[in-house]
Motif scaffolding. Structure first.
Motif, PDB file in Angstrom:
ATOM      1  N   GLU A 121      -3.982   2.843   2.578  1.00  0.00           N
ATOM      2  CA  GLU A 121      -3.320   1.872   2.877  1.00  0.00           C
ATOM      3  C   GLU A 121      -1.695   2.447   2.690  1.00  0.00           C
ATOM      4  O   GLU A 121      -1.500   3.153   1.901  1.00  0.00           O
ATOM      5  CB  GLU A 121      -3.605   0.658   2.116  1.00  0.00           C
ATOM      6  CG  GLU A 121      -5.019   0.169   2.313  1.00  0.00           C
ATOM      7  CD  GLU A 121      -5.215  -1.109   1.578  1.00  0.00           C
ATOM      8  OE1 GLU A 121      -4.803  -2.066   1.783  1.00  0.00           O
ATOM      9  OE2 GLU A 121      -5.903  -0.881   0.283  1.00  0.00           O
ATOM     10  N   PRO A 147      -3.419  -5.655   8.360  1.00  0.00           N
ATOM     11  CA  PRO A 147      -4.513  -4.921   7.798  1.00  0.00           C
ATOM     12  C   PRO A 147      -5.432  -4.272   8.666  1.00  0.00           C
ATOM     13  O   PRO A 147      -6.152  -3.241   8.232  1.00  0.00           O
ATOM     14  CB  PRO A 147      -5.499  -6.331   7.062  1.00  0.00           C
ATOM     15  CG  PRO A 147      -4.806  -7.365   7.192  1.00  0.00           C
ATOM     16  CD  PRO A 147      -3.840  -7.192   8.390  1.00  0.00           C
ATOM     17  N   GLY A 202      -3.983  -0.912   8.577  1.00  0.00           N
ATOM     18  CA  GLY A 202      -4.266  -0.420   7.232  1.00  0.00           C
ATOM     19  C   GLY A 202      -3.043  -0.590   6.296  1.00  0.00           C
ATOM     20  O   GLY A 202      -2.321   0.263   5.480  1.00  0.00           O
ATOM     21  N   GLU A 203      -2.324  -1.774   6.678  1.00  0.00           N
ATOM     22  CA  GLU A 203      -1.042  -1.931   6.017  1.00  0.00           C
ATOM     23  C   GLU A 203      -1.246  -3.046   4.930  1.00  0.00           C
ATOM     24  O   GLU A 203      -2.134  -3.980   5.132  1.00  0.00           O
ATOM     25  CB  GLU A 203       0.090  -2.602   7.012  1.00  0.00           C
ATOM     26  CG  GLU A 203       0.421  -1.562   8.020  1.00  0.00           C
ATOM     27  CD  GLU A 203       1.189  -2.170   9.142  1.00  0.00           C
ATOM     28  OE1 GLU A 203       1.701  -1.358  10.082  1.00  0.00           O
ATOM     29  OE2 GLU A 203       1.352  -3.415   9.299  1.00  0.00           O
ATOM     30  N   TYR A 204      -0.482  -3.135   3.993  1.00  0.00           N
ATOM     31  CA  TYR A 204      -0.530  -4.257   3.066  1.00  0.00           C
ATOM     32  C   TYR A 204       0.780  -4.691   2.409  1.00  0.00           C
ATOM     33  O   TYR A 204       1.719  -3.796   2.346  1.00  0.00           O
ATOM     34  CB  TYR A 204      -1.616  -3.835   1.645  1.00  0.00           C
ATOM     35  CG  TYR A 204      -0.954  -2.681   0.742  1.00  0.00           C
ATOM     36  CD1 TYR A 204      -0.427  -3.140  -0.286  1.00  0.00           C
ATOM     37  CD2 TYR A 204      -0.728  -1.335   1.113  1.00  0.00           C
ATOM     38  CE1 TYR A 204       0.497  -2.280  -1.387  1.00  0.00           C
ATOM     39  CE2 TYR A 204      -0.120  -0.328   0.318  1.00  0.00           C
ATOM     40  CZ  TYR A 204       0.452  -0.839  -0.923  1.00  0.00           C
ATOM     41  OH  TYR A 204       1.101  -0.166  -1.825  1.00  0.00           O
TER      42      TYR A 204
END
Length: 210
Positions: free
Chosen positions: A88, A97, A100-102
């Motif tokens: 992430e 998401p 793969g982002e947070y």
């Protein structure tokens, strides 16, 4: 090879080197190639940025508060290890998401400590306390909270003593971190999910390196 003036990802290696290595890992992966990648891109990144500074602070042995600096570094390393394990990447504004982002560091940090050995043996039910009272306390206010003391080493190998008083022993936490690093690098040679996450993370690091 890294071009002149190019940002470095690890040691002397930069985004240009990673582009070549990523292709090799995707097209002709071998255990030996992943072993070299762990050494050249993972170890050589975290060694000068996290591990050596911790050892230098440890060698001071003054017991005059350097443990606060050590644990702050450890918290930053833990979050990097958590993001690396899942592949992430942090994005403050409107993370996706699916890409793969947070932006929920708390969730990432807590899940990692609660679920991954050897940390899970200690933090299965107290990862939230560690995030709130240690990680956030140190990063945002320069002090531990929730009644926690920070000390160098326990006599019995405890990482956390819930007391009273509550104590985090940073030398023992470092021992757990190093145990994790050994297991992770071994697993990276063969576990596809970790390999895919590693590539996603380093692709991002290469794109955003300065």
């Amino acid at each position: 090879m890294t071009t002149s003036g190019e940002a470095k990802l690890a040691g002397r290696l930069g985004p240009t080197d990673w582009a070549v290595r990523a292709k090799e890992l995707l097209n002709k992966p071998t255990t030996d190639l992943w072993r070299r990648t762990a050494r050249e891109y993972f170890h050589d990144r975290i060694e000068p940025r996290y591990l050596e500074p911790i050892r230098e602070l440890d060698r001071l042995n003054r017991l005059r508060g350097e443990g606060f600096a050590v644990v702050t570094i450890q918290c930053a390393l833990i979050e990097f290890l958590a993001a690396l394990r899942t592949g992430e990447n942090y994005k403050l504004d409107k993370p996706d998401p699916k890409k793969g982002e947070y932006n929920d560091s708390g969730r990432l940090f807590r899940d990692f400590l609660a679920k991954e050995a050897p940390f899970s043996a200690v933090f299965a039910t107290t990862a939230g306390d560690f995030y709130r009272d240690i990680r956030c306390g140190l990063l945002h206010e320069g002090q531990s909270k929730g009644g926690y003391l920070i000390k160098k080493k326990s006599k019995s190998g405890l990482i956390v003593d819930l007391g009273p008083p509550k104590v985090l022993y940073w030398t023992d936490l470092q021992g757990a971190i190093e145990t994790y690093l050994t297991q992770y690098t071994n697993d990276l040679e063969t576990v596809a999910a970790l390999q895919n996450a590693f590539i996603r993370k380093y692709d991002h690091l290469a794109r955003t390196a300065v």
